[in-house]
Design an enzyme around this catalytic site. Structure first.
Site, PDB file in Angstrom:
ATOM      1  N   SER A  97       0.805  -1.227   0.000  1.00  0.00           N
ATOM      2  CA  SER A  97       0.000   0.000   0.000  1.00  0.00           C
ATOM      3  C   SER A  97       0.836   1.274   0.000  1.00  0.00           C
ATOM      4  CB  SER A  97      -0.975   0.002   1.175  1.00  0.00           C
ATOM      5  OG  SER A  97      -0.289   0.246   2.364  1.00  0.00           O
ATOM      6  N   LYS A 134      -6.133   3.038   9.284  1.00  0.00           N
ATOM      7  CA  LYS A 134      -5.317   4.096   8.688  1.00  0.00           C
ATOM      8  C   LYS A 134      -5.910   5.478   8.952  1.00  0.00           C
ATOM      9  CE  LYS A 134      -3.197   1.219   5.181  1.00  0.00           C
ATOM     10  NZ  LYS A 134      -3.269   0.704   3.810  1.00  0.00           N
TER      11      LYS A 134
END
Ligand code: ADP
Length: 666
Positions: free
Chosen positions: A572, A615
């Site tokens: 990511s 996140k």
């Protein structure tokens, strides 16, 4: 008494006699009882001075100390369970709902009277079976031919069907096929005359559970039906029957497990799989040497003193890498309701029924659990708390608990909201509440110490932000994002680690050299590959981004992700790395308060990533203002509560070019 004293004959006999009594009163299942008695007979003939004597003695002692048939009675009051969870745990609304649903299903399965259909065209046989089975407290319905049976199967569900094989029009095979077609989990038992056993065996090949020959023996009917029911129940409860609590440390997984045990009135046991190196720790060592021991599962059952505790297996996602033996199969056997009825510990060497244990496993990241294990689990996410939730948890739960534990109940200090906010933001950086609890504990301890040293000190203390600083020292964490200025080649990213979400700063630098790519900062293989892919993408599109072509020819490029001690991996960071490189190569500084997460393909597309909630929480903790995420994660974001997103601007994109102007300053 001591088992280890070398003694005369009389003492030896007394020992054997005492063990015999303990065996008799241990309430063992018959086959275990037989083995225990056999072992004891052998022991009686062994010289007490021999090593085998001690081994045998310890073994029998262990056998009799297990709770073979001892169970706590479940308290199946869902309202009470709900109340207990709400009293102990703030928030976690979805988690609690899922747990209640799970309990409700279990309760339904356990409490319902089994339903049985008896199909036979012979009235006497039908009534006989009806009578035998109703005595077992089953709810029994009869049908006098195949057509009637099929009609009943249309209207309702049965756990077990007993059907005669030979009937007019629709025979037993017809009933079997209809049942299996409609309810694959329902077990069918064929009834047959001795002469037709061949056909009955053919029926088993077609999915029948077993057959009973006419004229039936009472005992055979009872046990066969019971076995068929057990099989039915275990396949039903096996489906997603193990709860898996997945999330970073300190998010309440263990304490919620304890609350479930308490709500059900069961014992609680806990085993950490994280540090385990050897299958024998789960399953025990063979009883061939004096130091052999049972595995942790059996040992915890013994310690719980009941055979149906709530057993928490921690960190299933950590098992596997450097594990001796076959961890997946050992654990599968423990967790699989079809196999764990007769779990065999190597030391015990006799089966123990684990099917009454309620297993709950925990993991930091559910994706890391081995596939066959994960398939058995119902995964419940504990992703972390917002600042607001942490503050409530601290004021409602942690502070009162620490006040009790540090002996301050007589003069409880009062923590202001400002003080708690200060501790959360300046002394901790975490998804859960572990450090928060530790810091609050430190403050309470210092207050308690103060009371001891200065007897005349004012007792009703209000803990203000200033006092926090006095007790905990200078702040430990800064908002790395807002407190620093924008720089060329440094881009903020978001990653998902075992500790929850986190922010990273990807740094890129170039120096004279010959086209080498240097990667540092404990990057895992996947992250190293995404860095290479990002560089290739940029080189092949250099003209588009107005990057001078020759820069690659004459330079080395270095990508570094600080906080090097923490291993980082995953795809990511691809788009973050790409933007860091573009920033470096065209000399435009990157906004520090914009964080990016997204996998990058060689053609510049952005692919979706995991751990969105983690996140976003991390971004808020760090003071990020804008988060750029892949378009394909739209649904994940929509599913999150507003609290998680509050204060963040979220932008979605699926092309890396679109990110450039959002992050790089003109
Ligand atoms: P985990 O097992 O996820 O690491 P724990 O259950 O050990 O977390 O929780 C750590 C501490 O935080 C415990 O003292 C627990 O009581 C507290 N805690 C965490 N979440 C909550 C919550 N939602 N409500 C109340 N206390 C909580």
């Amino acid at each position: 008494m001591s088992f280890f004293k070398k003694s005369d004959d009389k003492q030896h006999l007394a020992t054997i006699e005492e063990l015999r009594q303990r065996i008799d009163s241990a309430n063992m299942p018959p086959h275990i009882l037989k083995i225990a008695n056999k072992e004891l007979d052998m022991l009686a003939k062994t010289n007490p001075a021999a090593a085998e004597y001690t081994i045998g003695l310890t073994y029998i002692d262990y056998l009799v100390s297990l709770p073979w048939n001892k169970k706590t009675v479940d308290n199946l009051d869902l309202e009470r369970a709900d109340r207990i969870m709400n009293e102990r745990h703030y928030g976690l609304r979805e988690v609690k709902e899922r747990i209640l649903e799970h309990l409700a299903v279990k309760i339904m399965v356990m409490n319902r009277k089994p339903r049985i259909l008896v199909v036979d065209d012979e009235e006497i046989a039908r009534n006989n079976l009806l009578h035998i089975l109703e005595k077992e407290d089953y709810s029994v319905v009869t049908a006098s031919n195949g057509i009637e049976a099929i009609d009943m199967l249309e209207k309702s569900v049965f756990d077990v069907v007993l059907t005669d094989l030979k009937m007019e029009k629709v025979d037993g095979i017809g009933v079997l096929e209809k049942t299996k077609n409609k309810y694959p989990d329902t077990q069918v038992i064929m009834i047959t005359a001795y002469a037709a056993v061949d056909t009955a065996i053919a029926a088993i090949k077609k999915g029948a559970f077993h057959y009973i020959a006419k004229p039936f023996r009472l005992e055979e009917v009872r046990t066969t039906v019971k076995q068929a029911l057990d099989k039915k129940m275990s396949t039903v409860s096996a489906k997603g029957s193990i709860l898996c609590f997945a999330g970073p440390p300190g998010t309440g997984k263990t304490s919620l497990g304890k609350s479930i045990a308490e709500a059900l009135g069961r014992k609680f046991a806990r085993i950490s799989l994280g540090g385990m190196k050897d299958e024998a720790e789960i399953r025990g060592h063979r009883r061939t040497y004096a130091g052999a021991m049972p595995g942790r599962i059996i040992e915890e059952i013994r310690r719980a003193e009941f055979s149906n505790p709530v057993m928490m297996l921690d960190e299933v996602d950590k098992i596997g890498q450097d594990f001796k033996g076959d961890p997946a199969s050992a654990l599968l056997e423990v967790l699989d309701p079809e196999q764990n009825q007769s779990f065999i510990d190597h030391y015990m060497d006799v089966p123990f029924d684990l099917s009454n244990v309620m297993f709950i496993v925990t993991a930091n990241i559910a994706d890391n659990i081995q596939e066959p294990l994960r398939d058995r689990m119902e995964i419940i996410d504990f992703s972390g708390y917002t600042e607001d939730e942490k503050s409530k948890i601290a004021l409602l739960h942690i502070v009162p608990k620490q006040i009790r534990e540090q002996g301050l109940s007589d003069y409880p200090p009062e923590f202001t909201e400002g003080a708690i906010a200060k501790i959360i933001n300046e002394y901790t950086r975490e998804a859960g509440t572990r450090n928060l609890e530790r810091q609050i504990s430190t403050v309470c301890r210092k207050i308690a110490t103060g009371f001891v040293h200065h007897k005349d000190q004012v007792k009703n203390i209000t803990v203000s932000p200033e006092l926090v600083e006095r007790y905990l020292g200078p702040r430990k964490y800064y908002l790395e994002v807002t407190d620093e200025k924008n720089r060329v080649g440094v881009v903020t990213g978001l990653v998902w680690t075992e500790a929850g979400g986190d922010i990273i700063f990807v740094e890129a630098a170039k120096m004279k050299g010959n086209r080498e790519l240097i990667l540092t900062g404990s990057l895992g293989n996947v992250m190293r590959e995404s860095a290479q892919a990002a560089l290739s993408y940029i080189r092949s599109n250099a003209a588009f981004f107005r990057i001078p072509e020759d820069v690659f020819e004459s330079h080395d490029i270095h990508i570094h992700v600080p906080a090097g001690a923490i291993p980082k991996d995953g795809p990511s960071a691809g788009s973050t790395i790409a933007i860091a490189l573009i920033s470096l190569l065209i000399g435009r500084p990157a906004r520090r308060d914009v964080a990016i997460s997204g996998e990058l393909t060689l053609s510049g597309r952005i692919l979706p990533v995991g751990g969105i909630k983690e996140k976003l929480l991390a971004a808020r903790r760090a003071g990020v203002k804008t988060v750029i995420l892949p378009s394909k994660n739209k649904v994940d974001i929509e599913n999150l509560s507003e609290e998680v997103k509050a204060g963040l601007e979220i932008e979605l994109t699926d092309r890396i070019e679109e990110i450039v102007d959002k992050v790089l300053v003109k």
